[in-house]
Design a protein around this motif. Structure first.
Motif, PDB file in Angstrom:
ATOM      1  N   GLU A 207     -12.593  32.579  -2.609  1.00  0.00           N
ATOM      2  CA  GLU A 207     -12.586  33.923  -2.040  1.00  0.00           C
ATOM      3  C   GLU A 207     -11.880  34.932  -2.946  1.00  0.00           C
ATOM      4  N   GLU A 208     -10.897  34.498  -3.695  1.00  0.00           N
ATOM      5  CA  GLU A 208     -10.271  35.406  -4.651  1.00  0.00           C
ATOM      6  C   GLU A 208     -11.252  35.814  -5.745  1.00  0.00           C
ATOM      7  N   GLN A 209     -12.103  34.883  -6.151  1.00  0.00           N
ATOM      8  CA  GLN A 209     -13.130  35.209  -7.151  1.00  0.00           C
ATOM      9  C   GLN A 209     -14.120  36.243  -6.611  1.00  0.00           C
ATOM     10  N   ILE A 210     -14.351  36.208  -5.313  1.00  0.00           N
ATOM     11  CA  ILE A 210     -15.287  37.143  -4.679  1.00  0.00           C
ATOM     12  C   ILE A 210     -14.657  38.516  -4.464  1.00  0.00           C
ATOM     13  N   TYR A 211     -13.440  38.528  -3.919  1.00  0.00           N
ATOM     14  CA  TYR A 211     -12.870  39.780  -3.433  1.00  0.00           C
ATOM     15  C   TYR A 211     -11.922  40.493  -4.406  1.00  0.00           C
ATOM     16  N   LYS A 212     -11.343  39.779  -5.341  1.00  0.00           N
ATOM     17  CA  LYS A 212     -10.443  40.463  -6.281  1.00  0.00           C
ATOM     18  C   LYS A 212     -11.164  41.524  -7.115  1.00  0.00           C
ATOM     19  N   PRO A 213     -12.403  41.266  -7.601  1.00  0.00           N
ATOM     20  CA  PRO A 213     -13.097  42.338  -8.330  1.00  0.00           C
ATOM     21  C   PRO A 213     -13.334  43.574  -7.466  1.00  0.00           C
ATOM     22  N   ILE A 214     -13.558  43.365  -6.171  1.00  0.00           N
ATOM     23  CA  ILE A 214     -13.747  44.502  -5.260  1.00  0.00           C
ATOM     24  C   ILE A 214     -12.441  45.261  -5.105  1.00  0.00           C
ATOM     25  N   ALA A 215     -11.345  44.528  -4.926  1.00  0.00           N
ATOM     26  CA  ALA A 215     -10.031  45.172  -4.780  1.00  0.00           C
ATOM     27  C   ALA A 215      -9.684  45.984  -6.026  1.00  0.00           C
ATOM     28  N   GLU A 216      -9.953  45.426  -7.196  1.00  0.00           N
ATOM     29  CA  GLU A 216      -9.663  46.138  -8.450  1.00  0.00           C
ATOM     30  C   GLU A 216     -10.532  47.377  -8.585  1.00  0.00           C
ATOM     31  N   PHE A 217     -11.786  47.267  -8.209  1.00  0.00           N
ATOM     32  CA  PHE A 217     -12.697  48.410  -8.284  1.00  0.00           C
ATOM     33  C   PHE A 217     -12.249  49.522  -7.339  1.00  0.00           C
ATOM     34  N   LEU A 218     -11.871  49.163  -6.112  1.00  0.00           N
ATOM     35  CA  LEU A 218     -11.434  50.168  -5.149  1.00  0.00           C
ATOM     36  C   LEU A 218     -10.120  50.811  -5.583  1.00  0.00           C
ATOM     37  N   SER A 219      -9.244  50.031  -6.219  1.00  0.00           N
ATOM     38  CA  SER A 219      -7.985  50.594  -6.729  1.00  0.00           C
ATOM     39  C   SER A 219      -8.263  51.718  -7.725  1.00  0.00           C
TER      40      SER A 219
ATOM     41  N   PRO B  18     -24.090  51.836  -9.046  1.00  0.00           N
ATOM     42  CA  PRO B  18     -24.326  50.604  -9.815  1.00  0.00           C
ATOM     43  C   PRO B  18     -23.035  49.865 -10.150  1.00  0.00           C
ATOM     44  N   GLU B  19     -21.959  50.613 -10.452  1.00  0.00           N
ATOM     45  CA  GLU B  19     -20.679  49.982 -10.767  1.00  0.00           C
ATOM     46  C   GLU B  19     -20.107  49.267  -9.541  1.00  0.00           C
ATOM     47  N   GLY B  20     -20.265  49.905  -8.387  1.00  0.00           N
ATOM     48  CA  GLY B  20     -19.774  49.295  -7.152  1.00  0.00           C
ATOM     49  C   GLY B  20     -20.548  48.042  -6.795  1.00  0.00           C
ATOM     50  N   MET B  21     -21.853  48.072  -6.996  1.00  0.00           N
ATOM     51  CA  MET B  21     -22.674  46.891  -6.721  1.00  0.00           C
ATOM     52  C   MET B  21     -22.300  45.757  -7.669  1.00  0.00           C
ATOM     53  N   ALA B  22     -22.004  46.101  -8.920  1.00  0.00           N
ATOM     54  CA  ALA B  22     -21.611  45.076  -9.892  1.00  0.00           C
ATOM     55  C   ALA B  22     -20.294  44.419  -9.474  1.00  0.00           C
ATOM     56  N   ALA B  23     -19.353  45.224  -8.989  1.00  0.00           N
ATOM     57  CA  ALA B  23     -18.070  44.682  -8.543  1.00  0.00           C
ATOM     58  C   ALA B  23     -18.232  43.793  -7.310  1.00  0.00           C
ATOM     59  N   SER B  24     -19.272  44.057  -6.536  1.00  0.00           N
ATOM     60  CA  SER B  24     -19.523  43.311  -5.302  1.00  0.00           C
ATOM     61  C   SER B  24     -20.542  42.192  -5.475  1.00  0.00           C
ATOM     62  N   GLN B  25     -20.986  41.932  -6.700  1.00  0.00           N
ATOM     63  CA  GLN B  25     -22.096  41.010  -6.914  1.00  0.00           C
ATOM     64  C   GLN B  25     -21.807  39.598  -6.402  1.00  0.00           C
ATOM     65  N   LYS B  26     -20.602  39.106  -6.619  1.00  0.00           N
ATOM     66  CA  LYS B  26     -20.281  37.754  -6.146  1.00  0.00           C
ATOM     67  C   LYS B  26     -20.308  37.681  -4.620  1.00  0.00           C
ATOM     68  N   LEU B  27     -19.914  38.755  -3.977  1.00  0.00           N
ATOM     69  CA  LEU B  27     -20.000  38.820  -2.519  1.00  0.00           C
ATOM     70  C   LEU B  27     -21.453  38.816  -2.069  1.00  0.00           C
ATOM     71  N   LEU B  28     -22.284  39.622  -2.714  1.00  0.00           N
ATOM     72  CA  LEU B  28     -23.702  39.685  -2.363  1.00  0.00           C
ATOM     73  C   LEU B  28     -24.371  38.333  -2.572  1.00  0.00           C
ATOM     74  N   ASP B  29     -24.016  37.671  -3.651  1.00  0.00           N
ATOM     75  CA  ASP B  29     -24.590  36.349  -3.917  1.00  0.00           C
ATOM     76  C   ASP B  29     -24.163  35.337  -2.854  1.00  0.00           C
ATOM     77  N   ALA B  30     -22.899  35.406  -2.451  1.00  0.00           N
ATOM     78  CA  ALA B  30     -22.377  34.451  -1.469  1.00  0.00           C
ATOM     79  C   ALA B  30     -23.082  34.579  -0.130  1.00  0.00           C
ATOM     80  N   PHE B  31     -23.437  35.814   0.243  1.00  0.00           N
ATOM     81  CA  PHE B  31     -24.087  36.035   1.536  1.00  0.00           C
ATOM     82  C   PHE B  31     -25.605  36.194   1.413  1.00  0.00           C
ATOM     83  N   LYS B  32     -26.105  36.051   0.183  1.00  0.00           N
ATOM     84  CA  LYS B  32     -27.550  36.107  -0.066  1.00  0.00           C
ATOM     85  C   LYS B  32     -28.154  37.416   0.456  1.00  0.00           C
ATOM     86  N   VAL B  33     -27.491  38.529   0.126  1.00  0.00           N
ATOM     87  CA  VAL B  33     -28.006  39.858   0.467  1.00  0.00           C
ATOM     88  C   VAL B  33     -28.179  40.652  -0.822  1.00  0.00           C
TER      89      VAL B  33
END
Length: 267
Positions: free
Chosen positions: A36-48, A227-242
């Motif tokens: 989960e850290e691999q999924i959400y840390k890139p999102i946290a860094e992007f939002l920061s 596009p940058e936001g989607m890239a930061a969320s890519q691991k999340l999207l892959d995990a939920f297959k969306v």
């Protein structure tokens, strides 16, 4: 009096400062801390970077801890199901920002040769395999039974696939699971049948607490859908297959807190 001035100035400064030095991002725990850290840390860094405030990911460890921390208002940015989105909106003043596209639909199934159970009302008092509450699928179906004494007998499982296996093997008379998953599991065996379909519900969404200002919210939505936001969320999207994230509105989640109204801690 002069000695009080530095103290008063310090108090004013503390009152003007935010209650927390950082914003906490979390999600309903579904995997290990490492995953989960691999999924959400890139999102946290992007939002920061997006809002200019520190955003840190905090793993929920298990669902009991996650629920407890969520109910206390200790999370500022949270991803989970529409029933919990609705509850945070009603009780904690959260606002939904972005969500997974599409809707969530669930079914109640029985074995193909089951003749005694033809409709949902026939499940009263019978065994049903399902993920324990506050799982959305289970809460959505159980809310159809107004009389607690006439509800199915719940047999808890670990995954939706276990629900299907439980029904086919005869462990349970019925089972509650995601509609799409059921059709995938049963497409070859044709061993089960649907006796009830739920109404579509909005998909999982990220919500933010009142500590996230309106200006921050606008920046987050715009950046998240870029596009940058989607890239930061890519691991999340892959995990939920969306395929992507889309903007969410409060109207589609309002009132869904009713699904957890009878659960401990959500009254």
């Amino acid at each position: 009096m002069s000695g009080l001035r530095p103290l008063l100035s310090l108090c004013a400064l503390l009152l003007a400062s935010p209650a927390t030095a950082e914003l906490i991002l979390s999600s309903a725990p579904r995997d290990s801390r490492e995953v989960e850290e691999q999924i959400y840390k890139p999102i946290a860094e992007f939002l920061s970077k997006t809002i200019g405030e520190k955003v840190s990911f905090r793993w929920g460890d298990n669902f009991l801890i996650y629920q407890s921390e969520m109910r206390k208002g200790n999370y500022d940015i949270t991803l989970d199901g529409p029933h919990l989105v609705g509850w945070r909106m009603a009780k904690l003043g959260h606002a939904p920002l972005v969500k997974f596209p599409g809707s969530l639909e669930f079914v109640v199934i029985v074995k193909k040769d089951q003749e005694k159970v033809k409709a949902l009302k026939d499940m009263a008092g019978r065994s049903v395999c399902a993920l324990p509450p506050p799982n959305l699928a289970t809460l959505t179906v159980m809310s159809e039974f107004g009389n607690p004494s006439r509800q199915p007998h719940l047999i808890g499982v670990q995954a939706f696939a276990d629900t299907y296996k439980g029904v086919v093997s005869g462990q349970c008379v019925g089972g509650i699971l995601q509609a799409k998953l059921y059709f995938n599991l049963d497409k070859d065996a044709k061993a089960a049948k649907v006796i009830f379909d739920t109404k579509p519900l909005p998909n999982q969404a990220f919500t933010v607490s009142p500590r996230v200002t309106a200006e921050m919210r606008d920046k987050m939505v715009q950046a998240w859908l870029s596009p940058e936001g989607m890239a930061a969320s890519q691991k999340l999207l892959d995990a939920f297959k969306v395929p992507k994230l889309v903007a969410a509105s409060a109207d589609e989640y309002r009132g869904l807190e009713r699904l957890v109204a009878n659960e401990f801690g959500f009254e």
